[in-house]
Scaffold this motif. Structure first.
Motif: not given
Length: 223
Positions: A139, A168, A189-191
Motif C-alpha cells: 500500500e 478500505r 493505499n487501501e483495498y
C-alpha cells in the motif's frame, strides 16, 4: 513535524513532483528510506496506542498462515523493525529500504540475515526463496505491479507469497487520531478483496479474506 519530516514535505513544492510522476514516486520512496522512524515492534509489545492491537492481530494471523502454507527459505520483504521477521525460522532474511530499521534489527534479531534494498529491485537471484512474507508494504508503493513482479522473480516455482494490505475501511480515515502513527506519511493505499485479486492476476490464489474487524485483506498466493 520534526526537521527531517518538514524538509521532506517541503520538496512537494518543487517543480516536477506532481502526484503520479516518476519524481513523485521517488519522493515517496525517499520518505521510507530517509525519514520514517516508526517501530512496529515497540508499539505492539508495549501497547502504545490502540494500533498495537492491530499490529498484534496481524502478526498472529501471519504466523498461522506461515505455519500452514510456508516453506523455507523465507524472506520478509519490507520487514520494518521485525514484527513478522522475529517469528520466522532462524536464518531467514529480512529486506528493508530503511537503514535505521536494519541497524535496529541487527541488534534485535542477530540470528536473521538483514539486507538493505528496494522491493522494486531486490538484490537476490531468481528463485532464491520458498516463501515471501510481505505485509502492510504494497500500500506504500505507488505502482505495486513492479514490486509483485520482483517478488515473483525471487520466488521458486510453486513458491508462496503470504501478505496483507489495509482494507478500505473508515478506521484508516481516523489514523490522524493515533498518537504513534506517522501523520505525514506520503502515500497509503487501501483495498477491497476484488482489488487484491486483480493485483494478483497471474498468481494462483490459495486464500483471500478480510482479517478480524475487516482492517486488512490477508492473502496467500503461489507462483
Amino acid at each position: 513535524m520534526d526537521e527531517d519530516h518538514a524538509a521532506h514535505a517541503a520538496k512537494l513544492l518543487e517543480p516536477g513532483l506532481e502526484e503520479g510522476s516518476l519524481a513523485w514516486a521517488e519522493w515517496v520512496k525517499d520518505y521510507y528510506r530517509d525519514v520514517e522512524t516508526y517501530d512496529w515492534v515497540d508499539v505492539a509489545d508495549h501497547l502504545r496506542g490502540p494500533e498495537a492491537f492491530f499490529h498484534r492481530n496481524r502478526a498472529r494471523v501471519i504466523r498461522g498462515l506461515v505455519r500452514r502454507h510456508g516453506a523455507p527459505p523465507y524472506l520478509d520483504a519490507g520487514c520494518g523493525t521485525g514484527l513478522n521477521l522475529r517469528h520466522l525460522p532462524a536464518g531467514s532474511t529480512g529486506l528493508d529500504i530503511n537503514p535505521r530499521n536494519l541497524a535496529l534489527l541487527r541488534q534485535r534479531l542477530p540470528t536473521m540475515n538483514v539486507v538493505e534494498g528496494d522491493l522494486e529491485a531486490m538484490p537476490f537471484p531468481d528463485g532464491a526463496f520458498g516463501t515471501i512474507v510481505c505485509t502492510e508494504v504494497l500500500e506504500h508503493v505507488p505502482d505495486p505491479s513492479t514490486a509483485l513482479a520482483e517478488i515473483r522473480r525471487v520466488l521458486r516455482p510453486g513458491g508462496t507469497l503470504i501478505g496483507s494490505v489495509p482494507a478500505r475501511s473508515l478506521v484508516w480515515k481516523l489514523r490522524f487520531l493515533s498518537s504513534t502513527c506517522p501523520h505525514d506519511e506520503p502515500f497509503h493505499n487501501e483495498y477491497l478483496p476484488e482489488d487484491v485479486r486483480e493485483m494478483l492476476a497471474g498468481w494462483s490464489i490459495v486464500s483471500l479474506r478480510y482479517s478480524l474487524m475487516h482492517f486488512n485483506v490477508m492473502f496467500v498466493a503461489r507462483r
